[in-house]
Design a protein around this motif. Structure first.
Motif, PDB file in Angstrom:
ATOM      1  N   TRP A  31       3.555   9.821  -9.901  1.00  0.00           N
ATOM      2  CA  TRP A  31       2.877   9.916 -11.198  1.00  0.00           C
ATOM      3  C   TRP A  31       2.066  11.215 -11.302  1.00  0.00           C
ATOM      4  O   TRP A  31       2.128  11.904 -12.307  1.00  0.00           O
ATOM      5  N   LEU A  32       1.322  11.544 -10.257  1.00  0.00           N
ATOM      6  CA  LEU A  32       0.518  12.767 -10.276  1.00  0.00           C
ATOM      7  C   LEU A  32       1.391  14.013 -10.350  1.00  0.00           C
ATOM      8  O   LEU A  32       1.054  14.976 -11.032  1.00  0.00           O
ATOM      9  N   ARG A  33       2.518  13.994  -9.658  1.00  0.00           N
ATOM     10  CA  ARG A  33       3.447  15.130  -9.696  1.00  0.00           C
ATOM     11  C   ARG A  33       4.001  15.309 -11.106  1.00  0.00           C
ATOM     12  O   ARG A  33       4.056  16.431 -11.626  1.00  0.00           O
ATOM     13  N   LEU A  34       4.404  14.209 -11.733  1.00  0.00           N
ATOM     14  CA  LEU A  34       4.911  14.286 -13.102  1.00  0.00           C
ATOM     15  C   LEU A  34       3.832  14.759 -14.073  1.00  0.00           C
ATOM     16  O   LEU A  34       4.111  15.528 -14.995  1.00  0.00           O
ATOM     17  N   ASP A  35       2.606  14.333 -13.834  1.00  0.00           N
ATOM     18  CA  ASP A  35       1.500  14.764 -14.686  1.00  0.00           C
ATOM     19  C   ASP A  35       1.262  16.267 -14.554  1.00  0.00           C
ATOM     20  O   ASP A  35       1.030  16.957 -15.549  1.00  0.00           O
ATOM     21  N   ARG A  36       1.346  16.793 -13.331  1.00  0.00           N
ATOM     22  CA  ARG A  36       1.187  18.245 -13.125  1.00  0.00           C
ATOM     23  C   ARG A  36       2.309  19.021 -13.813  1.00  0.00           C
ATOM     24  O   ARG A  36       2.064  20.061 -14.422  1.00  0.00           O
ATOM     25  N   LEU A  37       3.538  18.505 -13.726  1.00  0.00           N
ATOM     26  CA  LEU A  37       4.658  19.171 -14.378  1.00  0.00           C
ATOM     27  C   LEU A  37       4.486  19.168 -15.900  1.00  0.00           C
ATOM     28  O   LEU A  37       4.755  20.174 -16.569  1.00  0.00           O
ATOM     29  N   ALA A  38       4.029  18.048 -16.448  1.00  0.00           N
ATOM     30  CA  ALA A  38       3.801  17.962 -17.896  1.00  0.00           C
ATOM     31  C   ALA A  38       2.686  18.920 -18.323  1.00  0.00           C
ATOM     32  O   ALA A  38       2.790  19.568 -19.370  1.00  0.00           O
ATOM     33  N   GLU A  39       1.638  19.015 -17.534  1.00  0.00           N
ATOM     34  CA  GLU A  39       0.539  19.937 -17.855  1.00  0.00           C
ATOM     35  C   GLU A  39       1.021  21.382 -17.819  1.00  0.00           C
ATOM     36  O   GLU A  39       0.653  22.191 -18.675  1.00  0.00           O
TER      37      GLU A  39
ATOM     38  N   ARG B 219       0.827  -1.203   0.000  1.00  0.00           N
ATOM     39  CA  ARG B 219       0.000   0.000   0.000  1.00  0.00           C
ATOM     40  C   ARG B 219       0.863   1.256   0.000  1.00  0.00           C
ATOM     41  O   ARG B 219       0.627   2.186  -0.759  1.00  0.00           O
ATOM     42  N   ARG B 220       1.905   1.279   0.827  1.00  0.00           N
ATOM     43  CA  ARG B 220       2.777   2.457   0.884  1.00  0.00           C
ATOM     44  C   ARG B 220       3.516   2.677  -0.426  1.00  0.00           C
ATOM     45  O   ARG B 220       3.629   3.809  -0.901  1.00  0.00           O
ATOM     46  N   ILE B 221       3.987   1.610  -1.042  1.00  0.00           N
ATOM     47  CA  ILE B 221       4.671   1.724  -2.328  1.00  0.00           C
ATOM     48  C   ILE B 221       3.697   2.233  -3.394  1.00  0.00           C
ATOM     49  O   ILE B 221       4.032   3.101  -4.207  1.00  0.00           O
ATOM     50  N   THR B 222       2.479   1.705  -3.387  1.00  0.00           N
ATOM     51  CA  THR B 222       1.473   2.128  -4.359  1.00  0.00           C
ATOM     52  C   THR B 222       1.143   3.597  -4.187  1.00  0.00           C
ATOM     53  O   THR B 222       1.073   4.349  -5.175  1.00  0.00           O
ATOM     54  N   VAL B 223       0.954   4.043  -2.965  1.00  0.00           N
ATOM     55  CA  VAL B 223       0.665   5.456  -2.698  1.00  0.00           C
ATOM     56  C   VAL B 223       1.821   6.326  -3.175  1.00  0.00           C
ATOM     57  O   VAL B 223       1.608   7.372  -3.799  1.00  0.00           O
TER      58      VAL B 223
END
Length: 82
Positions: free
Chosen positions: A38-46, A28-32
């Motif tokens: 992933w979300l951070r990279l997505d925000r940077l790409a946006e 669970r911790r690894i998944t989180v």
């Protein structure tokens, strides 16, 4: 003698349960963590896509959104992590 064996089985089952809970918590911790990255990279790409789109706007379009060409140029040339 049978009581000692029963005790060992109960203890080993308890230990197995603890290992399973630890493993589930670890997964669970690894998944989180992975989702967070992933979300951070997505925000940077946006952010980078938005700045790239800002570079392509005409002066008339920039005036429509209330930006000067200098402000747009400055924003468009910022690094993606800023």
């Amino acid at each position: 003698m049978k009581g000692a064996i029963d005790t060992i089985n109960v203890d080993s089952l308890h230990w197995i349960g603890a290992v399973r809970r630890y493993r589930a918590d670890y997964v669970r911790r690894i998944t989180v963590r992975l989702v967070s990255v992933w979300l951070r990279l997505d925000r940077l790409a946006e952010r980078q896509r938005s700045r790239r789109a800002l570079r392509e706007l005409t002066p008339e379009q920039l005036r429509d959104i209330g930006l000067s060409e200098q402000e747009a140029r400055r924003e468009a040339h910022r690094y993606f992590w800023n």
